[in-house]
Write a protein that holds these residues in place. Structure first.
Motif, short mmCIF file in Angstrom:
data_model
loop_
_atom_site.label_atom_id
_atom_site.label_comp_id
_atom_site.label_asym_id
_atom_site.label_seq_id
_atom_site.Cartn_x
_atom_site.Cartn_y
_atom_site.Cartn_z
N GLY A 49 0.83 -1.21 0.11
CA GLY A 49 -0.07 -0.05 -0.07
C GLY A 49 0.68 1.27 -0.14
N VAL A 50 2.08 1.21 0.85
CA VAL A 50 2.84 2.39 0.71
C VAL A 50 3.63 2.48 -0.61
CG1 VAL A 50 4.99 3.29 1.98
CG2 VAL A 50 2.99 2.25 3.41
N ALA A 51 4.05 1.63 -1.00
CA ALA A 51 4.52 1.59 -2.54
C ALA A 51 3.82 2.07 -3.45
CB ALA A 51 5.09 0.31 -2.96
N LEU A 54 3.23 5.93 -3.07
CA LEU A 54 4.22 6.62 -3.36
C LEU A 54 4.25 6.53 -5.11
CD1 LEU A 54 6.92 5.40 -1.17
CD2 LEU A 54 5.91 7.55 -1.04
N TRP A 55 3.81 5.45 -5.64
CA TRP A 55 4.01 5.53 -6.95
C TRP A 55 2.91 6.32 -7.63
CZ3 TRP A 55 1.10 1.85 -10.42
CH2 TRP A 55 1.61 1.85 -12.08
N ARG A 59 3.16 13.11 -4.55
CA ARG A 59 3.15 14.70 -4.20
C ARG A 59 1.69 15.19 -4.62
NH1 ARG A 59 7.42 15.56 -0.87
NH2 ARG A 59 7.22 17.84 -1.65
N THR A 60 1.39 16.29 -4.14
CA THR A 60 0.40 17.17 -4.34
C THR A 60 0.72 18.64 -4.43
OG1 THR A 60 -1.75 17.75 -3.77
CG2 THR A 60 -0.43 17.73 -1.74
N TRP A 61 0.23 19.52 -5.26
CA TRP A 61 0.43 20.94 -5.71
C TRP A 61 -0.31 21.87 -5.14
CZ3 TRP A 61 5.13 21.69 -7.75
CH2 TRP A 61 5.99 20.75 -8.44
N SER A 62 0.23 22.89 -4.65
CA SER A 62 -0.70 24.04 -4.15
C SER A 62 0.08 25.23 -4.70
CB SER A 62 -0.59 24.12 -2.54
OG SER A 62 -1.44 25.33 -2.00
N GLY A 63 -0.45 25.64 -5.97
CA GLY A 63 0.32 26.64 -6.82
C GLY A 63 1.62 25.87 -7.38
N VAL A 72 -0.02 9.12 0.76
CA VAL A 72 1.20 8.41 1.46
C VAL A 72 1.17 8.43 2.86
CG1 VAL A 72 3.72 8.68 1.39
CG2 VAL A 72 2.46 9.52 -0.48
N TRP A 73 0.41 9.50 3.67
CA TRP A 73 0.31 9.43 4.97
C TRP A 73 -0.75 8.39 5.44
CZ3 TRP A 73 4.52 11.24 7.14
CH2 TRP A 73 4.91 12.28 6.66
N ALA A 74 -1.87 8.46 4.55
CA ALA A 74 -2.73 7.40 4.84
C ALA A 74 -2.28 6.21 4.55
CB ALA A 74 -4.09 7.52 3.88
N ALA A 75 -1.56 5.68 3.68
CA ALA A 75 -0.88 4.47 3.25
C ALA A 75 0.26 3.96 4.87
CB ALA A 75 0.00 4.45 2.28
N VAL A 76 0.68 5.22 5.21
CA VAL A 76 1.87 4.80 6.04
C VAL A 76 1.08 4.59 7.49
CG1 VAL A 76 4.04 5.63 7.43
CG2 VAL A 76 3.68 5.80 5.00
N LEU A 77 0.21 5.65 8.28
CA LEU A 77 -0.11 5.58 9.13
C LEU A 77 -1.67 4.69 9.41
CD1 LEU A 77 0.31 9.44 9.90
CD2 LEU A 77 1.64 7.47 10.57
N LEU A 78 -2.25 5.00 8.38
CA LEU A 78 -3.66 4.20 8.65
C LEU A 78 -3.45 2.89 8.22
CD1 LEU A 78 -6.76 4.46 9.24
CD2 LEU A 78 -7.00 4.81 6.58
#
Length: 774
Positions: A49-51, A54-55, A59-63, A72-78
């Motif tokens: 799931g983490v892989a 990441l694949w 990343r997400t963009w704000s401007g 990614v955080w959901a895959a790692v923590l959740l």
């Protein structure tokens, strides 16, 4: 699962009970195995799931700025939250119902997380169906129900609140969740059918195993029953065999403990058989059973063969029991002593047909008896030696007093006679006779080991030359005595009486070793040892020695005899011919003198004893000139002479007064103390040792108690043990042994008075060296 087991009836038949036990055990193994499988699978899914996060969307963009995507955080923590608790339960509590339901819930939640991370792609929904298929490994349909409920609730809730995460669209009707639920129900239905079929197969297998076990038990029971039956049938025979074996074992053990074996000789066939103990005693091989009697006799000692054969023949002729001690020689050359007993069995015509007998090892008993006999003989010899020693000591005391008077007055006569006077030769003969008598007394004391030891520098050439005439008479006319002297032989330091005893003992041994005559050679030579040698644990260091070699052409000695040669009481001579103390005494004397001895001998090749004594130099490197006996050392000191033997006291007083000393005489210690108490003062006290009322040592102690500083010179004709008991022979006080000549008395008195280190307690009188008895 329980309802399948419950389908079986519950009778009292053990087969059904065992079936349930086997079924339950197999089911539990499957569940525990599945727990371990899911522990690894869920860890792998978390990593996958983490892989995927990441694949797909790292990343997400704000401007113009980017940051880690929430997926990614959901895959790692959740993913960690979903995975850790089921894995911990699977590892710590495998097989429990809670563990597998938690795993089922966690597995479905991980499937939902993977669907979410891929944006609701249709392909990832198949993970749900795969998870359900794997959960079927538990073979527990309840786990599938828990998992299906989680799937439906997940799809329903997320489909309503966040359809994009599950369906990949911004909005979705409720029938989409029902569609997914239908597919799940469809798969679960077939999985449950498969699980029930599998469980039934397990039940059938368990039932077969239970029946097989029951059949095996029946077979084992029948085998046991048959074995017991056979055991009962053969019980009497086995008891009889065991009794026979026990009797044989007891007999063999008794024979072994008594070292007593049995044997039987079939006289007609000339075959000899024996028991195990007899075979062991004679060291026969097992295949030797049935040998001819002639072959058996070969184990006997050659000297005993004829005697044993004669005893056997006499038994066969007369019928009297065979009773004979004989020696045997084992394969390693060891000799043992056996006692044989046997009786003859005759037929009706009174012909000998068999001989039945025993053989017992009596070696230790014979040796013990012989050792006891030797000990008793040694005790008798020791008692004889003690008696001789006591006699020698007593005789020596009286002789020494008489010889002191005879020799002293003859010496005084010679001082006053001219060389031309006819009576001078008579006086000289008297003096020589007294000297020979004194030498005889010393030899008697040397024989009984009672002499006071006085080592001094000796010339071995002179010692042997002086003994040559006596040795020729001792060894007899059939033995040739040959002496080889080395004129340049060095000096040694030893007691002359002891050295004479060594030569005398070795000469006597050499004579006894040549019963038919031979040659005795005594050789003296200087030797240099360039390496350390050892014998009987004593070493000879590198250096210069004087060698005294005594060789004979006698019967020689074996290695065994040489090994015990110097042991006390060891002798190869017959009864009443030797005490076994001679060579032991010689060995002790040589060791006391700082030397050592080596023995060279072979049977029938003669024997050589080589005595090595350390070489000592002459004082100041020059020879000592002979003392002029006509000129006695003089003095003017006051001397107190205490001697209970009147003639000896009169002689000593005459000699000392003639040398210029002021002499006061006392016949016993009480008279001496009376003189001192009246105020008399003396420079020297010359006192006998053994006297009435008190000893000379006690007298000297009383004189010292009166704060006197007078020196003391002890004189005595007694032996070393009597003097030692009185504290005289301790190497600290001056001593003069009787008999003594006027010259020796005068010189000794002068030495004590003129040497500050002699004649006082605590000072060492270097003219006397005392050693223990050998």
């Amino acid at each position: 699962m329980d309802e399948i087991v419950n389908d079986l009836p519950a009778p009292t038949d053990p087969i059904y009970t065992r079936t349930r036990e086997v079924f339950k055990a197999g089911q539990q193994r499957i569940i525990q195995h599945a727990d371990g499988l899911f522990a690894r699978l869920m860890l792998f899914q978390w990593a996958a799931g983490v892989a995927a996060a990441l694949w797909i969307s790292p990343r997400t963009w704000s401007g113009t700025e980017s940051q880690t995507h929430l997926h990614v955080w959901a895959a790692v923590l959740l993913g960690a939250l979903i995975t850790c608790f089921p894995v911990v339960l699977a590892l710590t509590q495998p097989g429990r119902t809670l563990t597998r339901h938690v795993i089922a819930v966690g597995q479905m939640l991980m499937s939902a997380l993977l669907i979410h991370l891929t944006g609701g792609r249709i392909e990832t929904h198949f993970h749900v169906f795969g998870s359900l298929a794997i959960l079927a490994f538990y073979r527990d349909w309840r786990v599938l129900i828990s998992a299906s409920a989680v799937v439906y609730v997940d799809h329903l809730v997320r489909g309503m609140l966040w359809p994009q995460s599950v369906y990949g669209v911004m909005s979705a009707p409720i029938w989409r969740s029902l569609e997914h639920a239908g597919w799940v129900i469809f798969e679960v239905t077939f999985l449950i059918i498969s699980i029930r079929k599998s469980l039934r197969e397990m039940l059938v297998s368990a039932e077969r195993q239970a029946k097989l076990e029951s059949l095996n038990q029946d077979i084992e029971y029948k085998v046991t029953e048959r074995t017991e039956q056979l055991t009962r049938e053969n019980l009497e025979r086995r008891h009889a065999e065991e009794s026979l074996q026990k009797s044989r074992a007891q007999l063999a053990q008794a024979q072994q403990m008594a070292r007593l074996g049995s044997w039987e000789w079939d006289i007609r066939q000339d075959r000899v058989t024996w028991s195990e103990e007899t075979r062991r005693l004679y060291e026969f091989k097992p295949e030797d059973s049935g040998l001819f009697m002639e072959k058996c006799v070969e184990r006997l000692h050659p000297d005993d063969v004829a005697r044993v054969k004669n005893a056997l023949a006499e038994t066969l002729r007369t019928g009297q029991p065979f009773d004979c001690d004989h020696r045997i020689v084992l394969l390693n050359g060891t000799e043992r002593i056996l006692h044989g007993r046997a009786e003859v069995v005759f037929n009706e015509r009174h012909e000998p047909i068999r001989m039945i007998g025993t053989a017992q090892d009596v070696t230790e008993e014979k040796r013990a008896t012989e050792a006891l006999r030797r000990s008793e003989e040694q005790l008798r010899q020791s008692q004889k030696m003690e008696a001789v020693g006591r006699l020698a000591g007593g005789v020596a005391h009286d002789f020494n007093n008489l010889l002191t008077v005879i020799g002293g007055y003859s010496a005084l006569m010679l001082q006053r006679l001219d060389d031309q006077e006819s009576v001078r030769s008579n006086a000289e003969e008297i003096q020589r006779a007294s000297e020979r008598a004194a030498a005889l007394t010393r030899q008697l004391l040397a024989f009984s080991r009672k002499q006071v030891l006085q080592p001094r520098v000796l010339d071995l050439n002179e010692i042997v030359a002086g003994m040559e005439k006596m040795l020729r008479r001792l060894i007899g006319e059939d033995i040739e005595l040959r002496t080889l002297f080395q004129p340049s032989a060095g000096k040694v330091k030893a007691d002359p009486g002891q050295i004479e005893q060594v030569i005398l003992n070795m000469a006597v041994n050499a004579r006894d070793a040549m019963p038919r005559g031979g040659k005795l050679t005594i050789r003296i030579a200087n030797v240099e040892l360039d390496q350390t040698t050892s014998f009987r644990g004593r070493g000879l260091e590198v250096g210069s020695y004087v060698m005294l070699a005594i060789s004979d052409t006698g019967v020689g000695m074996t290695d065994e005899v040489k090994a015990h040669l110097f042991e006390p009481f060891f002798t190869t001579k017959g009864v009443d011919r030797g005490t076994g103390l001679g060579l032991a005494t010689c060995y002790g004397i040589i060791n006391q003198s700082g030397g050592d001895v080596r023995v060279y001998s072979e049977p029938n090749c003669g024997t050589t004893f080589k005595v090595y004594l350390p070489l000592v130099g002459e004082p100041n490197g020059v020879k000592t000139s002979p003392v002029n006996s006509d000129t006695l050392p003089a003095g003017t000191e006051a001397v107190l002479l205490v001697e209970d033997e009147k003639v000896v006291r009169k002689l000593a007083a005459t000699v000392l007064r003639g040398c210029g000393y002021e002499v006061q005489e006392a016949g016993n210690p009480l008279e001496a103390l009376a003189l001192i108490d009246r105020g008399a003062v003396f420079d020297l006290v010359v006192t006998d040792v053994i006297m009435p009322h008190m000893s000379g040592k006690e007298l000297y102690d009383k004189i010292k108690a009166r704060s006197w500083k007078a020196k003391v010179l002890f004189i005595s004709g007694y032996t070393d043990d009597a003097l030692a008991n009185l504290g005289i022979v301790n190497g600290e006080l001056a001593f003069l042994e009787k008999p003594f000549s006027p010259a020796r008395l005068a010189r000794k008195v002068r030495d004590v008075l003129g040497n500050p280190g002699v004649g006082q307690s605590g000072r060492t009188d270097r003219d006397l060296t005392v050693t223990g008895a050998i």
